[in-house]
Scaffold this active site. Structure first.
Site, short mmCIF file in Angstrom:
data_model
loop_
_atom_site.label_atom_id
_atom_site.label_comp_id
_atom_site.label_asym_id
_atom_site.label_seq_id
_atom_site.Cartn_x
_atom_site.Cartn_y
_atom_site.Cartn_z
CB CYS A 19 -19.14 20.99 -37.53
SG CYS A 19 -18.88 19.86 -36.16
CG HIS A 64 -2.24 12.71 -42.25
ND1 HIS A 64 -2.45 11.39 -41.95
CD2 HIS A 64 -1.76 13.31 -41.13
CE1 HIS A 64 -2.09 11.19 -40.69
NE2 HIS A 64 -1.70 12.33 -40.15
CD GLU A 126 -17.92 13.57 -38.07
OE1 GLU A 126 -18.02 14.06 -39.20
OE2 GLU A 126 -18.35 14.14 -37.05
#
Length: 137
Positions: A19, A64, A126
């Site tokens: 990550c 986005h 998530e």
């Protein structure tokens, strides 16, 4: 509770695994709202109002986009090399915990001002298996 789905990218500065790299998620944000007074219909607040406020903010700021820590100078510089670029600078590392915290402590009070309600909890998913929850306490 109102659920809002969105897609965003991030990276975790200082993470000791994958990550640390740029990557994205299909997030789900759950906003739990409470209040003292019901209207004549029996509602604390109309679900449509919650959708308009929360989805509007998410669409405008995080959907986005890359959500990056405002101290991640390397990441911000890299993202800004791409045109067009959509980035939201968070005041802390964009873990799901910190994203939920930001929504609960900063965004919700602004969006719910003058509605007679307040957010008591925000959950950020998530993935289908992993979420973080932040509550007022």
């Amino acid at each position: 509770m109102r659920r809002i789905r969105f897609c965003a990218g991030h990276r975790l500065v200082g993470h000791d695994g994958k990550c640390v790299h740029f990557h994205g998620h299909n997030y789900v944000a759950e906003f739990y709202v409470t209040g003292e007074v019901q209207d004549d219909v029996g509602r604390i607040i109309d679900f449509g109002v919650l959708k308009r406020k929360f989805k509007g903010w998410i669409d405008e700021n995080w959907d986005h986009a890359f959500v990056l820590w405002d101290q991640d100078t390397n990441g911000l510089q890299a993202i800004r090399m791409v045109e067009p670029c959509r980035v939201f600078e968070l005041p802390y590392n964009p873990t799901s915990e910190n994203m939920a915290r930001y929504l609960l402590e900063v965004v919700c009070p602004e969006l719910l001002r003058d509605t007679g309600t307040h957010a008591s909890k925000v959950v950020i998913w998530e993935s289908e298996e992993s979420c973080s929850e932040v509550t007022l306490g």
